[in-house]
Motif scaffolding. Structure first.
Motif, PDB file in Angstrom:
ATOM      1  N   ILE A 103       0.477  -0.854   0.361  1.00 35.85           N
ATOM      2  CA  ILE A 103       0.182   0.273  -0.273  1.00 35.85           C
ATOM      3  C   ILE A 103       1.018   0.968  -0.378  1.00 35.85           C
ATOM      4  N   LEU A 104       0.541   2.036  -0.581  1.00 34.08           N
ATOM      5  CA  LEU A 104       1.221   3.654  -0.565  1.00 34.08           C
ATOM      6  C   LEU A 104       0.429   4.223   0.082  1.00 34.08           C
ATOM      7  N   SER A 105       0.547   5.495   0.734  1.00 38.24           N
ATOM      8  CA  SER A 105      -0.009   6.554   1.367  1.00 38.24           C
ATOM      9  C   SER A 105       0.840   7.140   1.395  1.00 38.24           C
ATOM     10  N   PRO A 106      -0.098   8.598   1.064  1.00 43.77           N
ATOM     11  CA  PRO A 106       0.415  10.445   2.193  1.00 43.77           C
ATOM     12  C   PRO A 106       0.630  10.108   3.722  1.00 43.77           C
ATOM     13  N   ARG A 107       2.001  11.010   4.133  1.00 47.52           N
ATOM     14  CA  ARG A 107       2.166  11.067   5.300  1.00 47.52           C
ATOM     15  C   ARG A 107       0.865  11.892   5.725  1.00 47.52           C
ATOM     16  N   PRO A 108       0.957  11.722   7.461  1.00 52.95           N
ATOM     17  CA  PRO A 108       0.408  12.472   8.353  1.00 52.95           C
ATOM     18  C   PRO A 108       0.411  13.527   8.091  1.00 52.95           C
ATOM     19  N   ASN A 109       1.572  13.925   7.948  1.00 53.44           N
ATOM     20  CA  ASN A 109       1.886  15.562   8.294  1.00 53.44           C
ATOM     21  C   ASN A 109       1.769  16.128   7.224  1.00 53.44           C
ATOM     22  N   ASP A 110       0.521  17.489   6.798  1.00 56.77           N
ATOM     23  CA  ASP A 110       0.746  17.487   4.875  1.00 56.77           C
ATOM     24  C   ASP A 110      -0.695  19.133   5.440  1.00 56.77           C
ATOM     25  N   VAL A 150       4.605   8.054   0.240  1.00 58.44           N
ATOM     26  CA  VAL A 150       5.205   8.573  -0.775  1.00 58.44           C
ATOM     27  C   VAL A 150       5.836  10.237   0.061  1.00 58.44           C
ATOM     28  N   SER A 151       6.461  11.176  -1.455  1.00 59.59           N
ATOM     29  CA  SER A 151       7.340  11.781  -0.590  1.00 59.59           C
ATOM     30  C   SER A 151       6.528  12.900  -0.760  1.00 59.59           C
ATOM     31  N   ASP A 152       7.110  14.232   0.366  1.00 57.85           N
ATOM     32  CA  ASP A 152       6.396  15.201   0.647  1.00 57.85           C
ATOM     33  C   ASP A 152       7.680  15.841   0.701  1.00 57.85           C
ATOM     34  N   THR A 153       7.432  16.918   1.019  1.00 53.62           N
ATOM     35  CA  THR A 153       8.651  18.466   1.507  1.00 53.62           C
ATOM     36  C   THR A 153       8.488  19.155   2.689  1.00 53.62           C
ATOM     37  N   PHE A 154       7.116  18.189   3.301  1.00 56.49           N
ATOM     38  CA  PHE A 154       7.297  18.764   4.985  1.00 56.49           C
ATOM     39  C   PHE A 154       8.312  18.258   5.327  1.00 56.49           C
ATOM     40  N   MET A 155       8.693  19.499   6.845  1.00 58.65           N
ATOM     41  CA  MET A 155       9.184  19.150   7.809  1.00 58.65           C
ATOM     42  C   MET A 155       9.372  18.883   8.476  1.00 58.65           C
ATOM     43  N   LYS A 156       8.076  19.182   9.319  1.00 58.22           N
ATOM     44  CA  LYS A 156       7.732  19.069  10.610  1.00 58.22           C
ATOM     45  C   LYS A 156       6.468  18.172  10.944  1.00 58.22           C
ATOM     46  N   PRO A 157       6.849  17.412  11.642  1.00 60.54           N
ATOM     47  CA  PRO A 157       7.927  16.908  13.134  1.00 60.54           C
ATOM     48  C   PRO A 157       9.249  16.240  12.637  1.00 60.54           C
TER      49      PRO A 157
END
Ligand SMILES: [Zn+2]
Length: 268
Positions: A103-110, A150-157
């Motif tokens: 399964i591919l998923s976004p991350r919970p920080n977005d 999947v990849s994103d550019t969010f830094m926190k947490p």
């Protein structure tokens, strides 16, 4: 043996942005691939509602047809997704029915709440898909699927930290073609919302060229920022040459994305 891969996004076009190049590689080698949009996309335009949802459904099917994959649009309102028990049950039922190996998923920080809650409900469904007394009417899985972000550019947490980076140079034009099918988004809503609608050319051929140029930086981003992982995965010669890439990070709540799993799913 062909693999079965379920790729989640919150909106029709999310999976295209994050994983279409890798999905095209899977589809080409005979794996079963399905994109899922957890909402119906009925808010992503200055004109919204049921007609927009219908338009985006047609766009999603056209995008899926580019590489011959399945596409599921769940009928939840765009911009209003919450990680409720009802949505968790929708996700559990879908995973149990599809029986994915990965399964591919976004991350919970977005930045977008729908993206955050899509990630949350997938995490909430992980493991529970194996519990027979949860949603007893839909047969439980006897295994917990591997889950990767999947990849994103969010830094926190904490910043995205990939386990594997995939060379998509051979499929990047398919990825652009799939995004090109989301006309209401890439040529209307996103330019309107971003204040650059006046830049969009009039003809389909011109606007596809414009889209390709506009996306180039984003398509290159993960190859440039994770060059060392590309070299580790493909060796120095090929790793140095990769221009376009997609990156994935193992999620601790699924089965582990270990070396054997990386070999099985991400070695092309
Ligand atoms: Zn989205």
């Amino acid at each position: 043996m062909a693999n079965s891969i379920l790729i989640f996004g919150a909106h029709p076009d999310d999976c295209e942005f994050t994983a279409a190049g890798t999905a095209a590689l899977w589809a080409a080698r005979g794996d079963r691939v399905c994109f899922v949009s957890v909402t119906n996309g009925d808010a992503g335009h200055e004109m919204g509602g049921g007609r927009l949802a219908q338009r985006r459904y047609a766009e999603a099917l056209a995008a899926g047809a580019v590489i011959g994959i399945e596409y599921i649009i769940m009928d939840n309102h765009d911009g209003e997704l919450l990680p409720t028990l009802a949505v968790r049950h929708q996700i559990i039922d879908l995973i149990r029915t599809f029986k994915p190996d990965l399964i591919l998923s976004p991350r919970p920080n977005d930045y977008h709440p729908d993206h955050r809650y899509t990630a949350q409900v997938i995490q909430d469904a992980a493991y529970m898909v194996t519990v027979p007394n949860v949603r007893a009417g839909v047969e439980n899985l006897m295994y917990n699927p591997i889950i990767a972000y999947v990849s994103d550019t969010f830094m926190k947490p904490y910043p995205f930290s990939p386990s594997v980076v995939v060379d998509i140079d051979s499929t990047v034009e398919h990825k652009v073609d799939m995004l090109d099918r989301h006309v209401s988004q890439v040529y209307e809503w996103l330019p309107w919302n971003g204040g650059y609608l006046h830049e969009v050319p009039a003809t389909p051929r011109e606007r596809r060229t414009w889209l390709r140029a506009r996306l180039d930086y984003r398509l290159r981003r993960d190859a440039d920022r994770y060059r060392n992982l590309l070299i580790a995965h493909y060796g120095n010669e090929r790793g140095q040459k990769v221009t376009y890439a997609e990156a994935f990070e193992g999620c601790e709540y699924g089965a582990p994305l270990d070396a054997a799993a990386i070999q099985r799913f991400f070695k092309f």
